[in-house]
Design a protein around this motif. Structure first.
Motif, PDB file in Angstrom:
ATOM      1  N   GLU A 218     -12.157 -30.497 -24.164  1.00 55.62           N
ATOM      2  CA  GLU A 218     -11.125 -29.095 -24.068  1.00 55.62           C
ATOM      3  C   GLU A 218      -9.721 -29.409 -23.452  1.00 55.62           C
ATOM      4  OE1 GLU A 218     -10.779 -26.441 -25.431  1.00 55.62           O
ATOM      5  OE2 GLU A 218      -9.152 -25.323 -24.307  1.00 55.62           O
TER       6      GLU A 218
ATOM      7  N   SER B  69      -6.159 -20.915 -14.518  1.00 60.46           N
ATOM      8  CA  SER B  69      -6.928 -22.008 -15.042  1.00 60.46           C
ATOM      9  C   SER B  69      -8.128 -21.452 -15.568  1.00 60.46           C
ATOM     10  CB  SER B  69      -7.586 -22.837 -13.705  1.00 60.46           C
ATOM     11  OG  SER B  69      -8.222 -21.888 -13.036  1.00 60.46           O
TER      12      SER B  69
ATOM     13  N   ASP C 102     -21.586 -29.709 -19.875  1.00 57.60           N
ATOM     14  CA  ASP C 102     -20.089 -28.924 -19.488  1.00 57.60           C
ATOM     15  C   ASP C 102     -19.152 -29.844 -19.236  1.00 57.60           C
ATOM     16  OD1 ASP C 102     -21.714 -26.838 -20.177  1.00 57.60           O
ATOM     17  OD2 ASP C 102     -21.900 -26.006 -17.933  1.00 57.60           O
TER      18      ASP C 102
ATOM     19  N   SER D   2      -8.899 -26.919 -16.851  1.00 65.49           N
ATOM     20  CA  SER D   2     -10.106 -26.285 -17.023  1.00 65.49           C
ATOM     21  C   SER D   2     -11.015 -27.045 -16.079  1.00 65.49           C
ATOM     22  CB  SER D   2     -10.627 -26.719 -18.713  1.00 65.49           C
ATOM     23  OG  SER D   2      -9.855 -25.838 -19.687  1.00 65.49           O
ATOM     24  N   TYR D   3     -12.061 -26.332 -15.745  1.00 67.38           N
ATOM     25  CA  TYR D   3     -13.065 -26.713 -14.861  1.00 67.38           C
ATOM     26  C   TYR D   3     -14.353 -26.632 -15.633  1.00 67.38           C
ATOM     27  CZ  TYR D   3      -9.487 -25.277 -11.170  1.00 67.38           C
ATOM     28  OH  TYR D   3      -8.614 -25.355 -10.342  1.00 67.38           O
ATOM     29  N   ALA D   4     -15.388 -27.649 -15.322  1.00 65.95           N
ATOM     30  CA  ALA D   4     -16.662 -27.481 -16.073  1.00 65.95           C
ATOM     31  C   ALA D   4     -17.344 -26.286 -15.439  1.00 65.95           C
ATOM     32  CB  ALA D   4     -17.457 -28.639 -15.742  1.00 65.95           C
TER      33      ALA D   4
ATOM     34  N   GLY E 278     -10.094 -18.909 -21.785  1.00 68.44           N
ATOM     35  CA  GLY E 278     -11.384 -19.824 -21.364  1.00 68.44           C
ATOM     36  C   GLY E 278     -12.146 -18.833 -20.583  1.00 68.44           C
TER      37      GLY E 278
ATOM     38  N   THR F 289     -15.632 -30.024 -21.185  1.00 67.51           N
ATOM     39  CA  THR F 289     -14.501 -29.710 -20.248  1.00 67.51           C
ATOM     40  C   THR F 289     -13.513 -30.891 -20.895  1.00 67.51           C
ATOM     41  OG1 THR F 289     -15.789 -28.659 -18.778  1.00 67.51           O
ATOM     42  CG2 THR F 289     -13.353 -29.282 -18.201  1.00 67.51           C
ATOM     43  N   GLN F 290     -13.877 -31.821 -20.585  1.00 71.27           N
ATOM     44  CA  GLN F 290     -12.948 -33.296 -21.088  1.00 71.27           C
ATOM     45  C   GLN F 290     -12.383 -33.145 -22.333  1.00 71.27           C
ATOM     46  OE1 GLN F 290     -14.639 -37.250 -21.636  1.00 71.27           O
ATOM     47  NE2 GLN F 290     -13.293 -37.755 -19.928  1.00 71.27           N
TER      48      GLN F 290
ATOM     49  N   THR G  41     -12.647 -21.965 -17.177  1.00 75.98           N
ATOM     50  CA  THR G  41     -13.605 -22.730 -17.083  1.00 75.98           C
ATOM     51  C   THR G  41     -14.201 -23.052 -18.407  1.00 75.98           C
ATOM     52  OG1 THR G  41     -15.344 -20.819 -16.801  1.00 75.98           O
ATOM     53  CG2 THR G  41     -14.612 -21.943 -14.686  1.00 75.98           C
ATOM     54  N   VAL G  42     -15.194 -24.039 -18.478  1.00 79.02           N
ATOM     55  CA  VAL G  42     -15.704 -24.432 -19.867  1.00 79.02           C
ATOM     56  C   VAL G  42     -17.190 -24.530 -19.587  1.00 79.02           C
ATOM     57  CG1 VAL G  42     -15.952 -26.130 -21.647  1.00 79.02           C
ATOM     58  CG2 VAL G  42     -13.775 -25.617 -20.745  1.00 79.02           C
TER      59      VAL G  42
ATOM     60  N   ASN H  91     -14.192 -17.683 -13.751  1.00 79.21           N
ATOM     61  CA  ASN H  91     -14.169 -18.591 -12.711  1.00 79.21           C
ATOM     62  C   ASN H  91     -14.498 -17.606 -11.472  1.00 79.21           C
ATOM     63  OD1 ASN H  91     -14.089 -19.866 -10.418  1.00 79.21           O
ATOM     64  ND2 ASN H  91     -12.773 -21.546 -11.310  1.00 79.21           N
TER      65      ASN H  91
END
Ligand code: BG6
Length: 479
Positions: free
Chosen positions: A261, A318, A254, A245-247, A337, A258-259, A320-321, A340
């Protein structure tokens, strides 16, 4: 590309998606035999009774049960040194709680492992890949019940003893972390009692999901310990569905989301299975989600004593969050998720991100410092058979090459990566949708969603691309 000398190259499958022969030679019905076909945006349904007028795609799979010799020979022709497969629990214990194992089921896997070994292919065996005998679902609602621990131990002890000279690499539960979400829990824990398809009112609560996972952690740890005590030649692994997951923005809110998640999706289960204890953030997570685990005396000691030797993951995409406004969601099978904008997606909406694989491998290795294997990675796509029988699949070759390059970079970064098994080296039934037209294979199977087809096998262009990669240990992608 410089992969280690004895790097394992191969492919990965699951019994219920591959074998077929669902009611042959004493096999009992498995939970997947009750799943109908579905499609992109059309979830599979579950029926309590097997209905004669409904098509259940897993019943026939792609008939590996009768064609394993041809299939394994094709894998060998590609140069495989590893074949990941699972054992169908209901072939060994048809009801799950039978007094004695089913000899015909045991003998089938003897033949498969012997065939692999004759071709110089090392089997990597998943003990539970999204299935269990259906009888245990009826009796216990799957992993919701603690009873499953003992039944699973007995099944594992039986196959360990039987195959101790044929199999060295084992994984306990496929994508165990999918059990942390409602959709994934249906597959991972088989808690489907009362679930009758999309309109169903049954809700699997976080309490049920995390309690079921606790039972699986204890079961996994006990069989890992058993393996270590009795069979020192065995290597035991976990298996997580890694969704990087990317912020969505650099807003710290965010980044924090993400952390969190990543903690839930990627680290919660592997922290337990690799470090042998629940992570420090678990208590707060349980409290905030109304989860009160029933942990019995000895459970935590079992978990501590049954840590794995190597870490394996599936990696497809991947996500994003984001916490700002409407955050558009991606597609997936067990996990979803955010979109992106920098990534392209497959025909089924899964975001393609080879660089994310390099990032993931670095993150995982930094955290655990044990050998890693990518045991699933692949592209589900439409394929066309030309008039001359050829199947040109440059999209699959591009996906394969970009992910192999990313792994090569991770190896160069210093990650101890020991193997790669592509998901679905031969077309098989999709787990998420039950479709055949969502094809992953380097080998085409003549079987279609309406159940028709001859099951004939054909090499696609990607068959030769993977063969080249394996023959050169990745070096053909240099430059
Ligand atoms: C993984 C599963 O989640 O993804 C496999 O371990 C599955 O069983 C694979 O087949 C691909 O997903 P799908 O839904 O396209 O079959």
């Amino acid at each position: 590309m410089r992969f280690p000398k004895n790097f394992f190259w191969g492919g990965a499958t699951a019994a219920n998606q591959l074998e077929g022969a669902w009611n042959v030679d004493g096999r009992g019905p498995s939970v997947d035999d009750h799943f109908t076909g579905g499609g992109y945006g059309k979830p599979r349904e579950i029926t309590i009774d097997i209905k004669p007028d409904v098509l259940y795609p897993n019943h026939d799979g792609v008939d590996f049960y009768h064609r394993y010799e041809e299939d394994i020979a094709l894998f060998a022709e590609m140069g495989f040194t590893m074949f990941r497969m699972s054992i169908a629990w209901s072939r060994i214990f048809p009801q799950g709680d039978d007094a004695a194992p089913n000899e015909a089921g045991l003998a089938f896997y003897d033949r498969v492992f012997e065939c692999c070994r004759a071709h110089g292919i090392e089997p990597l065996v998943t003990l539970s890949h999204y299935e269990m005998p259906y009888h245990l679902v009826e009796l216990y609602n799957g992993w919701e019940s603690r009873e499953l621990i003992g039944l699973f131990e007995r099944y594992c002890a039986t196959v360990f003893e039987r195959y101790q000279d044929k199999v060295r690499y084992w994984l306990t539960f496929n994508e165990i972390n999918c059990g942390t979400s409602r959709m994934g829990a249906l597959f991972e824990t088989s808690m489907i009692r009362g679930y009758e398809g999309p309109g169903s009112k049954v809700v699997v609560t976080p309490q049920q999901c995390y309690q079921a996972l606790h039972h699986q952690f204890v079961a996994s740890a006990r069989v890992v310990r058993l393996a270590h005590e009795r069979y020192p030649q065995f290597k035991m692994g976990n298996m997580d569905c890694f969704i990087l997951s990317y912020a969505a923005t650099c807003d710290p809110v965010d980044v924090l989301a993400t952390q969190q998640e990543m903690n839930r999706m990627n680290w919660y289960c592997s922290d337990v299975q690799v470090r042998g204890r629940y992570p420090f953030y678990a208590k707060r997570y349980w409290a905030e989600h109304g989860i009160e685990l029933d942990v019995r005396p000895g459970d935590l000691e079992d978990i501590a004593a049954g840590t794995v030797d190597f870490y394996t993951l599936s990696y497809y995409m991947s996500a994003t969050v984001g916490t700002h406004g409407d955050h558009e969601q991606t597609a997936g099978n067990m996990s979803f998720g955010g979109k992106n904008p920098y990534l392209e997606s497959t025909d089924w909406g899964w975001q393609i991100d080879p660089t994310g694989l390099r990032i993931a491998l670095n993150e995982i290795y930094a955290r655990y410092e044990i050998p890693l294997m990518v045991v699933e990675n692949g592209l589900g796509a439409f394929d066309e058979v030309e008039e001359d029988g050829a199947i040109h699949d440059p999209y699959r070759i591009a996906y394969l090459e970009s992910h192999v390059r990313a792994m090569g970079e991770a190896v160069a970064d210093g990650v101890d990566l020991i193997g790669y098994t592509w998901w679905g080296p031969i077309d098989l039934v999709s787990a998420g949708t039950g479709e055949m037209r969502k094809r992953y294979g380097f080998i085409h199977v003549d079987k279609y969603d309406d159940g028709t087809g001859t099951y004939e096998r054909r090499r696609k262009d990607s068959f030769y691309a993977y063969q080249r990669i394996i023959a050169t240990n990745g070096a053909c992608l240099d430059g």
